[in-house]
Design an enzyme around this catalytic site. Structure first.
Site, mmCIF file in Angstrom:
data_model
loop_
_atom_site.group_PDB
_atom_site.id
_atom_site.type_symbol
_atom_site.label_atom_id
_atom_site.label_comp_id
_atom_site.label_asym_id
_atom_site.label_seq_id
_atom_site.Cartn_x
_atom_site.Cartn_y
_atom_site.Cartn_z
ATOM 1 N N ILE A 154 -5.400 -50.875 -57.290
ATOM 2 C CA ILE A 154 -6.513 -50.352 -56.496
ATOM 3 C C ILE A 154 -7.814 -50.895 -57.062
ATOM 4 O O ILE A 154 -8.089 -50.766 -58.256
ATOM 5 C CB ILE A 154 -6.528 -48.812 -56.511
ATOM 6 C CG1 ILE A 154 -5.193 -48.273 -55.984
ATOM 7 C CG2 ILE A 154 -7.689 -48.269 -55.688
ATOM 8 C CD1 ILE A 154 -4.910 -46.843 -56.398
ATOM 9 N N LYS A 155 -8.603 -51.502 -56.193
ATOM 10 C CA LYS A 155 -9.840 -52.144 -56.615
ATOM 11 C C LYS A 155 -11.023 -51.259 -56.251
ATOM 12 O O LYS A 155 -11.185 -50.874 -55.088
ATOM 13 C CB LYS A 155 -9.952 -53.506 -55.923
ATOM 14 C CG LYS A 155 -10.812 -54.539 -56.607
ATOM 15 C CD LYS A 155 -10.625 -55.871 -55.869
ATOM 16 C CE LYS A 155 -11.427 -56.977 -56.508
ATOM 17 N NZ LYS A 155 -11.293 -58.230 -55.732
ATOM 18 N N VAL A 156 -11.834 -50.927 -57.246
ATOM 19 C CA VAL A 156 -13.021 -50.091 -57.019
ATOM 20 C C VAL A 156 -14.225 -50.788 -57.636
ATOM 21 O O VAL A 156 -14.092 -51.552 -58.597
ATOM 22 C CB VAL A 156 -12.857 -48.678 -57.619
ATOM 23 C CG1 VAL A 156 -11.682 -47.945 -56.988
ATOM 24 C CG2 VAL A 156 -12.700 -48.744 -59.137
#
EC number: 2.2.1.2
Length: 217
Positions: A82-84
């Protein structure tokens, strides 16, 4: 150094994967738009092809929204990362998602202080953008070196994922500094094979071989 390919082009990923040049994939909203495909559909196809981490980016700006989107993206496959973004809300989301055992890639990093915060928040990967720093006359590789020293000083497990790579020289410099991962577009990875002396030498060999009049098969 691990190679991640920075694209949502499935055909380009497949070509590099078959050569053993892909350890993972990174995508972002711009790359998804360029692919012209549904984010869940194309991400699932990439995850099925590449066993390593595949980064899929959230688009919410608040922590609760990022967490909800991250959990939804994680349903696509077990190898989803998951890219934040590296904002305070992104760090809050990173802490929650990594605490749930999910891989998290904290992106849009432009300072060593930001990278230190991401490691403290439990990021799996930190993505410093070297090319964008170069664009404003700051040597992006200096940032990679600073993060490498800080992480080594305190034995952080967060991996340095050098991003915004624009050239084969960026790849070399990241490897020399000791980045754990470099993510680059397919054309940059292919360009690493190019050298004018290789081409010149091959031309000379072929010219001499033609003079022999021989055939191997």
């Amino acid at each position: 150094m691990k190679f991640f390919v920075d694209t949502a082009d499935v055909d380009a990923i497949r070509e590099l994967h078959e050569l053993g040049m892909v350890d993972g994939v990174t995508t972002n909203p711009s790359l998804i738009m360029k692919s012209g495909r549904d984010i869940k559909e194309v991400t699932a196809e990439i995850c099925a092809m590449v066993p390593g981490p595949v980064s899929a980016e959230t688009v919410a700006l608040d922590a609760d929204g990022m967490i909800a989107e991250g959990r939804e993206l994680a349903k696509i496959a077990d190898n989803i990362t998951i890219k934040v973004p590296l904002t305070w809300a992104g760090l809050q989301a990173c802490k929650v998602l990594s605490g749930e055992g999910r891989m998290v890639n904290v992106t849009l990093c432009f300072s060593a202080n930001q990278a230190l915060l991401a490691a403290k928040a439990g990021a799996t990967f930190i993505s410093p953008f070297v090319g964008r720093l170069d664009d404003i006359n700051i040597d992006g590789m200096d940032l990679i070196a600073e993060i490498r020293q800080i992480y080594d000083n305190y034995d952080f497990s967060t991996e340095i994922l050098t991003a915004s790579i624009r050239s084969a020289n960026h790849m070399k410099e990241a490897a020399l500094i000791g980045a754990d991962v470099a993510t680059a577009p397919p054309n940059v990875i292919k360009a690493m094979a190019n050298h004018v002396l290789t081409d010149k030498g091959l031309d000379a060999f072929m010219a001499d071989w033609a003079k022999t009049g021989q055939s191997i098969v």
